[in-house]
Design an enzyme around this catalytic site. Structure first.
Site, PDB file in Angstrom:
ATOM      1  N   LYS A   1      -7.149   1.538  -3.144  1.00  0.00           N
ATOM      2  CA  LYS A   1      -6.822   0.607  -2.005  1.00  0.00           C
ATOM      3  C   LYS A   1      -6.709   1.334  -0.800  1.00  0.00           C
ATOM      4  O   LYS A   1      -7.196   0.998   0.201  1.00  0.00           O
ATOM      5  CB  LYS A   1      -5.439   0.175  -2.196  1.00  0.00           C
ATOM      6  CG  LYS A   1      -4.559  -0.738  -1.188  1.00  0.00           C
ATOM      7  CD  LYS A   1      -5.620  -1.905  -0.675  1.00  0.00           C
ATOM      8  CE  LYS A   1      -5.044  -2.149   0.975  1.00  0.00           C
ATOM      9  NZ  LYS A   1      -3.892  -2.771   1.029  1.00  0.00           N
TER      10      LYS A   1
ATOM     11  N   THR B   1       1.050  -1.209   0.014  1.00  0.00           N
ATOM     12  CA  THR B   1       0.121  -0.176  -0.063  1.00  0.00           C
ATOM     13  C   THR B   1       0.848   1.136  -0.136  1.00  0.00           C
ATOM     14  O   THR B   1       1.600   1.457   0.844  1.00  0.00           O
ATOM     15  CB  THR B   1      -0.971  -0.051   1.184  1.00  0.00           C
ATOM     16  OG1 THR B   1      -1.620  -1.121   1.280  1.00  0.00           O
ATOM     17  CG2 THR B   1      -1.746   1.214   1.207  1.00  0.00           C
TER      18      THR B   1
END
Length: 304
Positions: free
Chosen positions: A170, A95
């Site tokens: 995300k 991420t």
């Protein structure tokens, strides 16, 4: 396709294992040698640096805990760009910050290396079963060439669009999960203090309009008391900070996310950065002097 895999933490080790089990030649590297040995026992090859893993590969996948670590592993000394040949591909499953990702991709492009982003969502228990959701951004032809690898690691595969767009969605999914986690703790505490059996309350919420994926998964670990979702407070704070920065950049007031970020800051200060993220609910348990235990709930989620 020969794959180098760098980053064998709670998530990465399952993703790499899925690739090995599917038959991909995989060379792995991590600072934790025990994690490397576990993958070697499963059939991977060992590398002693990120550059060495890259030299043995056509594609290198990173799955790392922070923006800073990704940057160091990719372009630092002994990094991926030292070892990966032109014509290769770097796939970041971390991420990450979309702008730093795009900057690193430009550096890689200067060496003839393509870049994809492929962050995942759904929890470590789904990664263990090869069923985690994969969100991919980057050149669509490069995505299609790597689709078999993504299908080996995940269940649902989404092509989001240009590089950076998968990072946006995300962060959004994680932001929602943390908001839901704090809300679920408050809901369960209302039920407990209102005299409702917590096991029954969990079932009712699951069958109601107030249900969420977080309630169905992390809610069980709260009621067990393990809180063990294999995701740390530090990772949660990082992701909430990325959401906060996107809100400022895109001009979107994130009132709920901002409050949630403050709650997580208190939880991290109280329990530590390596504590499991669902411990954020323990702040409420401690504040009102009431625990949220109920029998019959698991300490960890089974692979699914």
């Amino acid at each position: 396709m020969r794959i180098g895999f760098v980053g064998l933490g709670s998530l990465g080790r399952h993703l790499a294992t899925s690739l090995v089990q599917t038959g991909f030649p995989v060379t792995v590297y991590d600072v934790n040698d025990d994690a490397v040995s576990e993958l070697v026992a499963a059939g991977a090859s060992r590398a002693t640096s990120a550059a060495e893993a890259a030299r043995a590969a056509d594609t290198v996948i990173t799955c790392l805990p922070s923006v800073e670590v990704v940057t160091r592993v990719v372009e630092g000394p002994g990094g991926i760009l030292e070892g990966l040949a032109g014509g290769g591909t770097w796939v970041d499953m971390s991420t990450n910050d979309l702008h730093e990702l795009q900057r690193l991709a430009a550096v890689a492009a200067g060496k003839g290396i393509a870049t994809l982003e492929a962050p995942v969502t759904g929890g470590v228990h789904r990664a263990a079963a090869g069923m985690i959701t994969v969100l991919v951004g980057g050149d669509e032809a490069v995505f299609q060439a790597h689709l078999p690898a993504f299908e080996a690691m995940g269940g649902r595969i989404f092509y989001i669009g240009a590089l950076g767009q998968a990072s946006v969605i995300k962060v959004i999914t994680n932001m929602l999960a943390f908001i839901h986690l704090v809300a679920d703790g408050e809901a369960l505490m209302l039920a407990k203090r209102g005299g409702v059996d917590l096991g029954l309350a969990w079932e009712v919420i699951k069958a109601s309009s107030g249900n969420s994926f977080v309630h169905e998964t992390e809610g069980q670990l709260i009621l067990n008391g393990s809180y063990n979702i294999n995701f740390t407070m530090d990772l949660a704070r990082k992701d909430l900070h990325l959401a906060h920065m996107m809100g400022r950049e895109f001009g979107v007031p994130l009132e709920l996310a901002s409050v949630t970020e403050q709650v997580f800051a208190r939880a991290r200060a109280t329990y530590g950065g390596s504590a499991q993220s669902p411990l954020v609910v323990k702040l409420l348990e401690d504040a009102v002097g009431t625990d949220l235990r109920a029998p019959g709930f698991p300490a960890e989620l089974a692979p699914e």
